[in-house]
Write a protein that holds these residues in place. Structure first.
Motif, PDB file in Angstrom:
ATOM      1  N   ASN B  19       0.818  -1.213  -0.050  1.00  0.00           N
ATOM      2  CA  ASN B  19       0.109  -0.099  -0.175  1.00  0.00           C
ATOM      3  C   ASN B  19       0.778   1.185  -0.070  1.00  0.00           C
ATOM      4  O   ASN B  19       1.737   1.532   0.762  1.00  0.00           O
ATOM      5  CB  ASN B  19      -0.797  -0.001   1.321  1.00  0.00           C
ATOM      6  CG  ASN B  19      -1.609   0.961   1.380  1.00  0.00           C
ATOM      7  OD1 ASN B  19      -1.341   2.378   1.563  1.00  0.00           O
ATOM      8  ND2 ASN B  19      -3.015   1.095   0.921  1.00  0.00           N
ATOM      9  N   GLU B  20       0.301   2.132  -0.965  1.00  0.00           N
ATOM     10  CA  GLU B  20       1.539   3.348  -1.176  1.00  0.00           C
ATOM     11  C   GLU B  20       1.290   4.359   0.116  1.00  0.00           C
ATOM     12  O   GLU B  20       2.175   4.990   0.394  1.00  0.00           O
ATOM     13  CB  GLU B  20       0.970   4.301  -2.363  1.00  0.00           C
ATOM     14  CG  GLU B  20      -0.605   4.590  -2.297  1.00  0.00           C
ATOM     15  CD  GLU B  20      -1.281   3.909  -3.071  1.00  0.00           C
ATOM     16  OE1 GLU B  20      -1.177   2.636  -3.099  1.00  0.00           O
ATOM     17  OE2 GLU B  20      -2.394   4.248  -3.955  1.00  0.00           O
ATOM     18  N   THR B 132       8.258   3.844  -4.625  1.00  0.00           N
ATOM     19  CA  THR B 132       6.932   4.133  -4.782  1.00  0.00           C
ATOM     20  C   THR B 132       6.788   4.989  -6.211  1.00  0.00           C
ATOM     21  O   THR B 132       7.427   5.924  -6.340  1.00  0.00           O
ATOM     22  CB  THR B 132       6.645   5.092  -3.617  1.00  0.00           C
ATOM     23  OG1 THR B 132       6.973   4.638  -2.347  1.00  0.00           O
ATOM     24  CG2 THR B 132       5.052   5.505  -3.862  1.00  0.00           C
ATOM     25  N   ASN B 135       2.791   7.848  -9.808  1.00  0.00           N
ATOM     26  CA  ASN B 135       1.394   7.901  -9.986  1.00  0.00           C
ATOM     27  C   ASN B 135       0.821   7.701  -8.913  1.00  0.00           C
ATOM     28  O   ASN B 135      -0.065   8.433  -8.326  1.00  0.00           O
ATOM     29  CB  ASN B 135       0.983   7.069 -11.106  1.00  0.00           C
ATOM     30  CG  ASN B 135       1.204   5.690 -10.839  1.00  0.00           C
ATOM     31  OD1 ASN B 135       2.380   5.119 -10.627  1.00  0.00           O
ATOM     32  ND2 ASN B 135       0.104   4.767 -10.618  1.00  0.00           N
ATOM     33  N   GLU B 136       1.318   6.974  -7.773  1.00  0.00           N
ATOM     34  CA  GLU B 136       0.858   6.631  -6.591  1.00  0.00           C
ATOM     35  C   GLU B 136       1.054   7.781  -5.552  1.00  0.00           C
ATOM     36  O   GLU B 136       0.176   8.292  -4.969  1.00  0.00           O
ATOM     37  CB  GLU B 136       1.679   5.461  -5.717  1.00  0.00           C
ATOM     38  CG  GLU B 136       1.168   4.030  -6.508  1.00  0.00           C
ATOM     39  CD  GLU B 136       1.567   2.811  -6.040  1.00  0.00           C
ATOM     40  OE1 GLU B 136       2.506   3.013  -4.982  1.00  0.00           O
ATOM     41  OE2 GLU B 136       1.331   1.659  -6.518  1.00  0.00           O
ATOM     42  N   SER B 139      -1.654  10.455  -6.351  1.00  0.00           N
ATOM     43  CA  SER B 139      -3.087  10.031  -5.975  1.00  0.00           C
ATOM     44  C   SER B 139      -3.029  10.523  -4.450  1.00  0.00           C
ATOM     45  O   SER B 139      -4.095  10.862  -3.976  1.00  0.00           O
ATOM     46  CB  SER B 139      -3.715   8.628  -6.145  1.00  0.00           C
ATOM     47  OG  SER B 139      -2.729   7.688  -5.404  1.00  0.00           O
ATOM     48  N   LYS B 226      -8.991   7.064 -10.275  1.00  0.00           N
ATOM     49  CA  LYS B 226      -8.175   6.083  -9.303  1.00  0.00           C
ATOM     50  C   LYS B 226      -9.115   5.358  -8.490  1.00  0.00           C
ATOM     51  O   LYS B 226      -9.985   5.834  -7.976  1.00  0.00           O
ATOM     52  CB  LYS B 226      -7.258   6.960  -8.475  1.00  0.00           C
ATOM     53  CG  LYS B 226      -6.173   7.803  -9.658  1.00  0.00           C
ATOM     54  CD  LYS B 226      -5.164   8.189  -8.637  1.00  0.00           C
ATOM     55  CE  LYS B 226      -4.035   8.897  -9.500  1.00  0.00           C
ATOM     56  NZ  LYS B 226      -4.666  10.356 -10.062  1.00  0.00           N
ATOM     57  N   LYS B 229      -7.060   2.831  -2.409  1.00  0.00           N
ATOM     58  CA  LYS B 229      -6.690   1.582  -1.540  1.00  0.00           C
ATOM     59  C   LYS B 229      -6.627   2.062   0.001  1.00  0.00           C
ATOM     60  O   LYS B 229      -6.119   3.105   0.330  1.00  0.00           O
ATOM     61  CB  LYS B 229      -5.323   1.165  -1.976  1.00  0.00           C
ATOM     62  CG  LYS B 229      -5.629   0.361  -3.217  1.00  0.00           C
ATOM     63  CD  LYS B 229      -4.264  -0.548  -3.552  1.00  0.00           C
ATOM     64  CE  LYS B 229      -3.474   0.756  -4.505  1.00  0.00           C
ATOM     65  NZ  LYS B 229      -2.333  -0.046  -4.768  1.00  0.00           N
TER      66      LYS B 229
ATOM     67  N   LYS D 134      -1.134  -1.009 -15.480  1.00  0.00           N
ATOM     68  CA  LYS D 134      -0.192  -0.064 -14.475  1.00  0.00           C
ATOM     69  C   LYS D 134       1.056   0.604 -15.011  1.00  0.00           C
ATOM     70  O   LYS D 134       1.607   1.087 -13.943  1.00  0.00           O
ATOM     71  CB  LYS D 134       0.128  -1.008 -12.975  1.00  0.00           C
ATOM     72  CG  LYS D 134      -1.321  -1.459 -12.464  1.00  0.00           C
ATOM     73  CD  LYS D 134      -1.685  -0.705 -11.297  1.00  0.00           C
ATOM     74  CE  LYS D 134      -3.178  -1.015 -11.129  1.00  0.00           C
ATOM     75  NZ  LYS D 134      -4.118   0.104 -10.586  1.00  0.00           N
TER      76      LYS D 134
END
Lengths: 205, 259, 279, 279
Positions: B19-20, B132, B135-136, B139, B226, B229, D134
């Protein structure tokens, strides 16, 4: 001249974040206004940011044997105005931290103040002033880039001396400035020359 | 001169599916603990632990990682030496015998602490960069209500950094082929031409991108798509206990000096 | 005499992925050699070894029989002898005008002003672009840009010209102009190495052909030999020249009495078909 | 039924140069139409009129029989119906991941999240890129980027897909993958307009062909008609498909008894040659 992650004590990190924030917020409001009126300027701003990023990964050689990364901020400030560049500069600094591990996250505020605000503002003022006096744009852009660079270094030196005022702010400042004088004075001139070359090229078109 | 290896690893490392929020919070909180520490013990501990995570959990080749941290760490070491000599006020503990230079205890301690904090903080930053994908991060920036316009510009900028990087590398090679960069003056000329050409191309490109976006019904703001999460209770607990352990260590070693 | 030769060169990116794997490539002096391969096979990476821009992780590159050295002076010499024309002319034309761009190389060689001028004029004439001297490169068409890029290399008087996908993106006329220029240069003795995935054109000009796939040379020989191995060609994401494909189908499916090797060019096919009709 | 039609459109750049001159172009619904022309003939400029990015200086564009209007709402409708895939996928892919990029169009249409997700998945599957969801665009090959760009247009459910040089720069395998996708989409009813200068491929898929040169349509008709006019083809800096060229030579030079029209594809040539041998 990035200040590395972990270099500044936390109180100073916080302090520079607080100084940088209002300027960046003002810049964001400006950019928002511009992009709402001219939606096509959004990709253009982004792409200019990408250009500044790439430019800063070039290494300029200098007579003292050291190398510098041109910031491109001087050119950006002359073209877009310093407020917009402060935002682009901030985003570029985040990318440099997260893509290259240059600079840092806790030191981001301080780096924005020196490279995204102080330098570009100085460059912009110098350019405006010189154009008013009536000197040639090439001289203007050269001095803008050089003085913009120097002010970036002076700001960095101030930031470091405030963080490590040993024994006093003044004596620490002198020490940092002496180091920079040897390395950064020629580099600023180097960047100034490069900026003139770019600017002349753009004018030729 | 131009490399984007860190980003490549961010997309293909051992913990890319973790998880980011967990990764980002871990890196930033740990970085902060390293920063508030007044003794070098915890920052160095952090450096060791994070290095372990990078090499054995994220599976980043040790050779690459160690090579990557050499430059910043030598800079940290120079800072240490510089501070040990110039930033002391107390009695000298070691006389260098030239120019009246001497190492003082408080200079030594300040330098060593700064070096330790750089090591601790820098390893956390590298952890973030290596594990990481950007793009994460975007978000997360959206979630914490960074203005939309900033995120949009950052997204476009990220994409085009790589496009221009490729172009810049090609231009650089083609200049080398024609003997650019041979000597100081030629280097300036070559580099100026490269930068100028890149600048022109960026502007043309900006117009073209806007046309392609308009063709896809762009209405002035990029609406992102998106799937959120959740960080997960287990991760929160793990994170909290780890950071508490570090904080306890920081408290216990508060003000501890090497000399 | 091989003017350029690579011996078992390998090249890996910093993250460890292999871009080239024990590549042995030879270019005989005065010939045109084609390097055929799909996108991403390593064609451009191999080319950058020919003039020392990239240094092999292992193996060596020979120019004129001597191993390339990587000190500044030696590289100057290598790059003056081996000119590379890059795929995208926009990457190569960076000066504000055509004439300044073509002069870039000779200026870096430290030639006199007169000599530079002479070479620029000759090179531009050579590629039929002398009228465009004062133009800005971004006002030129794709084919014109390509020709200026070739002039920029010619002006350095290289012995070998290496071209990365010289006809890609060009319309038929533009492509044939480029090939004509290369053909003439070759007739005057210049060694030419061309990378391409345009299989139809290769048999028209190539003396020998190498096929590269995933960083490895998987086939070499003259065009007849290489295109005779249909299996390897298809494995490398390539195809037969259309003429050869027609002949293959006529023989295999329709049992027409053509024997291998299949003709590769219109000229060869014409001869073969005519012979059959005359029988 | 012409789904897209231009009536006498002309377009001049702000500096006065004419890019298009009285162009009449018709695309019949459900067909594949090829727009053939050399570099700089005005192909891309014409395309940008199809979805209202450019507004003709004079003349009009009809979509489904209705004249295009240029207010915001009408343009949204036009652009949803007419999707353009641009030549350089790097100009089109701007998002940090494949999935976000493909979702851009549908999100702009204001669809629900579920619907967007469904369309993104379907489109990526369609072009065989579902595993790359992705990935960042800079980790894809040229052919893969192209396919993602097509998916980004597909996700908007257009009735017409317009592609600018879809196979340029791709290796044979990559090009045939793209053509296969387009062929399937067309079978399901989508109208497809392709600009190209790859004359060998045109006869394989095109129902009708337009030749554009210097901003003017100089020839139109089915492939047989268009390639039958060798003179016009060569005037437009183009050439015959290689197979047709072989047949032309065999007939003209060797007086072999082929009658016009010359076969344009391998399949047609095969039939013709076989017939002759059987005689």
């Amino acid at each position: 001249m990035h200040i590395m992650e972990g270099f500044l004590p936390w109180q100073w990190c916080l302090f520079w974040y607080i100084i940088a924030l209002p300027v960046v917020v003002y810049g964001v409001i400006q950019i928002k206004k511009v992009t709402e009126e001219h939606p096509e300027s959004k990709p253009l701003l982004a792409i200019t940011g990408a250009f500044i990023f790439i430019l800063s990964s070039l290494k300029l050689p200098s007579v003292t044997g050291s190398t510098s990364h041109p910031t491109g901020n001087g050119l950006g400030a002359v073209l877009f105005g310093p407020a917009a560049v402060s935002v682009l500069g901030a985003i570029v600094l985040i990318f440099q931290a997260l893509l290259l591990a240059h600079g840092g996250i806790t030191t981001l505020g301080a780096n924005i103040v020196s490279m995204g605000i102080a330098g570009p503002f100085a460059a912009w003022l110098v350019y405006k002033g010189i154009r008013k006096v009536g000197w040639s744009p090439s001289v203007g852009i050269f001095l803008a880039a050089v003085i913009g660079d120097w002010l970036t270094y002076v700001t960095t030196a101030v930031q470091l001396s405030l963080a490590f005022p040993v024994p006093t702010f003044g004596s620490a400042f002198v020490k940092f400035i002496i180091i920079y004088a040897y390395t950064q004075v020629p580099l600023a001139i180097a960047e100034g020359l490069l900026t003139v070359v770019i600017f002349d090229y753009i004018l030729k078109l | 001169m131009f490399e984007h290896t860190l980003d490549d690893y961010a997309h293909s490392n051992g913990i890319k599916n973790v998880n980011e929020y967990f990764k980002v919070l871990f890196a930033i909180l740990t970085m902060l603990v390293s920063l508030i520490s007044t003794s070098p013990v915890i920052p160095i501990t952090i450096f060791v632990l994070v290095t372990f995570l990078i090499i054995f959990k994220a599976k980043i080749p040790a050779k690459f990682y160690l090579k990557f941290i050499t430059v910043p760490f030598s800079f940290a070491f120079i800072t240490f030496v510089f501070m040990a000599i110039f930033f002391g006020t107390g009695a000298a503990i070691l006389n260098l015998g030239i120019f009246n230079l001497a190492v003082t205890a408080d200079g030594f301690n300040l330098g060593f602490l700064t070096m330790a904090r750089i090591m601790g903080g820098f390893s956390c930053l590298t952890f973030l960069a290596l594990t990481t994908p950007m793009n994460e991060i975007f978000s997360i920036l959206e979630d914490i209500k960074i203005p939309q316009i900033v995120v949009e510009i950052a997204m476009l900028m990220y994409r085009y950094i790589f496009v221009f990087l490729d172009e810049a590398i090609n231009m650089y090679h083609s200049q080398e082929t024609r003997l650019g960069y041979s000597g100081l003056k030629k280097t300036y000329k070559s580099m100026g031409m490269l930068a100028s050409n890149l600048f022109i191309r960026t502007w043309l490109r900006g117009e073209q991108i806007y046309i392609t976006m308009e063709s896809r019904c762009y209405g002035g703001s990029i609406k992102t798509f998106k799937s959120r999460k959740d960080i997960g209770t287990k991760n929160i607990l793990l994170l909290l206990s780890f950071e508490s352990f570090l904080l306890l260590g920081t408290y216990l070693t508060w003000g501890l000096k090497i000399i | 005499m091989n003017i350029i030769e690579t011996k078992d060169i390998a090249y890996s990116y910093p993250d460890g992925t292999k871009a080239l794997d024990k590549v042995n490539f030879k270019a005989e002096e005065g010939k045109i050699i084609a390097l055929l391969g799909p996108n991403g096979a390593g064609k451009s990476t191999l080319f950058l070894h020919f003039n020392g821009i990239l240094r092999p992780t292992s193996g060596k590159v020979l120019l004129n029989g001597d191993e390339i050295k990587y000190d500044k002076k030696a590289l100057m010499h290598v790059r003056q002898n081996v000119g590379i024309v890059f795929q995208n002319p926009d990457d190569q034309l960076f000066a504000p005008t055509v004439v300044e761009d073509v002069a870039f190389g000779p200026m870096n060689l430290g030639l006199s002003k007169e000599e530079v001028e002479k070479r620029v004029d000759e090179s531009l004439k050579r590629v039929g672009m002398e009228e465009f001297k004062k133009k800005a490169p971004h006002h030129l068409s794709g084919g014109q840009k390509k020709r200026v890029a070739i002039a920029g290399i010619l002006a350095m008087n290289p012995r070998i010209m290496v071209l990365d996908e010289p006809t890609s993106g060009l319309d038929p006329k533009g492509a044939s102009q480029i090939l004509k220029i290369l053909y003439e240069l070759n007739k005057e003795g210049m060694t030419i190495i061309i990378s391409t995935h345009d299989v139809d054109l290769v048999p028209l000009y190539a003396y020998s052909v190498y096929i590269i796939s995933k960083g490895k040379i998987i086939k070499e020989g003259n065009p007849q030999e290489v295109f005779g191995d249909v299996k390897t060609i298809r494995e490398a994401n390539l195809r037969l020249p259309r003429i050869a494909h027609l002949m293959e189908i006529l023989e295999k499916e329709d049992k027409l009495p053509f024997d291998k090797p299949y003709p590769l060019t219109i000229g060869e096919a014409r001869k073969k078909l005519r012979d059959h009709f005359d029988d």
